[in-house]
Scaffold this active site. Structure first.
Site, short mmCIF file in Angstrom:
data_model
loop_
_atom_site.label_atom_id
_atom_site.label_comp_id
_atom_site.label_asym_id
_atom_site.label_seq_id
_atom_site.Cartn_x
_atom_site.Cartn_y
_atom_site.Cartn_z
N LYS A 107 32.29 51.77 -42.28
CA LYS A 107 31.94 51.17 -40.89
C LYS A 107 31.39 49.78 -40.81
CE LYS A 107 28.70 50.84 -37.60
NZ LYS A 107 27.34 51.01 -36.84
N GLY A 168 19.30 49.37 -31.49
CA GLY A 168 17.66 49.28 -31.27
C GLY A 168 17.16 49.39 -29.91
N ALA A 194 25.29 52.98 -31.15
CA ALA A 194 24.10 51.81 -30.71
C ALA A 194 23.49 52.01 -29.15
CB ALA A 194 24.34 50.54 -31.29
N GLY A 195 22.40 51.98 -28.95
CA GLY A 195 21.68 51.74 -27.58
C GLY A 195 21.23 52.94 -27.12
N ASN A 216 21.12 55.86 -34.38
CA ASN A 216 19.77 55.68 -35.58
C ASN A 216 18.26 55.67 -34.85
OD1 ASN A 216 19.46 53.63 -38.66
ND2 ASN A 216 18.09 55.41 -37.55
N SER A 217 18.33 54.40 -34.29
CA SER A 217 16.61 54.22 -33.63
C SER A 217 16.52 55.33 -32.72
CB SER A 217 16.83 53.02 -32.77
OG SER A 217 17.53 51.83 -33.58
C1 LIG Z 1 23.03 52.84 -37.70
C2 LIG Z 1 24.03 51.76 -37.42
O1 LIG Z 1 25.15 51.93 -37.89
C3 LIG Z 1 23.90 50.79 -36.41
O2 LIG Z 1 24.98 50.33 -35.62
C4 LIG Z 1 22.73 50.94 -35.62
O3 LIG Z 1 21.64 51.00 -35.97
C5 LIG Z 1 22.87 52.07 -34.35
O4 LIG Z 1 22.44 51.51 -33.53
P1 LIG Z 1 20.89 52.32 -32.66
O5 LIG Z 1 19.96 52.25 -33.92
O6 LIG Z 1 20.74 51.59 -31.41
O7 LIG Z 1 21.25 53.87 -32.49
#
Ligand SMILES: CC(=O)[C@@H](O)[C@H](O)COP(=O)(O)O
Length: 265
Positions: A107, A168, A194-195, A216-217
């Site tokens: 990625k 995040g 993300a988001g 992730n977050s």
């Molecule tokens: C884990 C990763 O690949 C990142 O691009 C990011 O941390 C994902 O975004 P969120 O933490 O907002 O879910």
């Protein structure tokens, strides 16, 4: 399984010639510890886990290693370039990852400056070109811009992954119309990356027609990450089923479920 439509019975998806049943990809950072990481990932049902090569210990056996908690024989590891702000850094990071673990499916993310860490698309194109020359199969984190997403696909990205909102932030899908437009024009898988902040955000991404969601977050920073991982699994599945089922049309006037004519007075 009798009661589901055929599409839902075998609803796997494919990226770079690899087939997966789970449409949830999860990150491995930001947890309290590796034990919690392992438990949350297990609960999420994910088959692909993404790993920030520059932040997670993958190679030093003297320190706790991710592989002891998230078995690489069971999960597809997707090394990522989190923390890279230039094309050179991103390319170097993934070359190191390939040397360390043989990973070829990767990625790419190249970030712009804080506070938004928005994808730097110029640097992303540059890094993608170099990685493709090196033989990598690249899933690309990108802006929610249909033109940029199409260009990545034409260059050879195996998946495009527009942000739902800044990494995040937990703000949810900020630009559903453009995400939808990216999906409608894409020939490679499209993932919101993300988001995502909570389960309904994941369901919305899937209802828009995304092939999968990466987060992730939202899991790692939940009060109870394992419980949230379960919620995300259910939300991704529900959103996907809802997309396949097809939403009823919206209308501005009431349409009574039972006919009003012939009521007993
Ligand atoms: C884990 C990763 O690949 C990142 O691009 C990011 O941390 C994902 O975004 P969120 O933490 O907002 O879910």
């Amino acid at each position: 399984m009798d009661g589901l439509p055929i599409a839902a019975q075998d609803d796997s998806w494919e990226v770079a010639g690899r087939r997966f049943r789970s449409r949830l990809i999860v990150g491995t950072g930001r947890y309290k510890d590796l034990e919690e990481t392992g438990r949350a990932i297990e609960a999420s049902g994910a088959e692909i886990v993404t790993v920030a090569v520059r932040r997670v210990n993958l190679g030093d056996p003297k320190a706790p290693m991710l592989q002891d908690y998230v078995d690489p024989r069971r999960y597809t590891y997707l090394p990522n370039t989190a923390g890279c702000f230039t094309a050179e850094d991103a390319v170097r990071t993934l070359r190191l990852a390939r040397e360390a673990g043989g990973w070829n499916l990767v990625k790419l993310e190249v970030l712009g400056p804080p506070p938004f860490l928005y994808p730097d698309m110029r640097a992303t194109f540059e890094a993608l070109e170099a990685l493709l020359k090196d033989g990598f199969e690249v899933m690309v984190y990108c802006s929610d811009d249909p033109i940029a997403a199409k260009r990545l696909e034409e260059m050879g990205a195996v998946a495009v992954m527009p942000l739902g909102a800044p990494i995040g932030s937990g703000l949810g899908i900020q630009n559903p119309v453009m995400i939808r437009s990216i999906i409608e024009n894409a020939k490679v898988p499209v993932l919101v990356d993300a988001g995502v902040g909570t389960a309904s955000d994941a369901a919305i991404a899937m209802e828009l027609g995304c092939d999968a969601v990466l987060m992730n977050s939202a899991i790692a920073h939940a009060k109870d990450p394992v419980q949230m991982a379960r919620a995300m699994k259910a939300a991704v599945e529900a959103g996907r089923l809802s997309f396949l089922a097809g939403r009823m049309p919206r209308q501005y006037a009431a349409d009574p479920s039972s006919p009003l004519a012939g009521l007993i007075r």
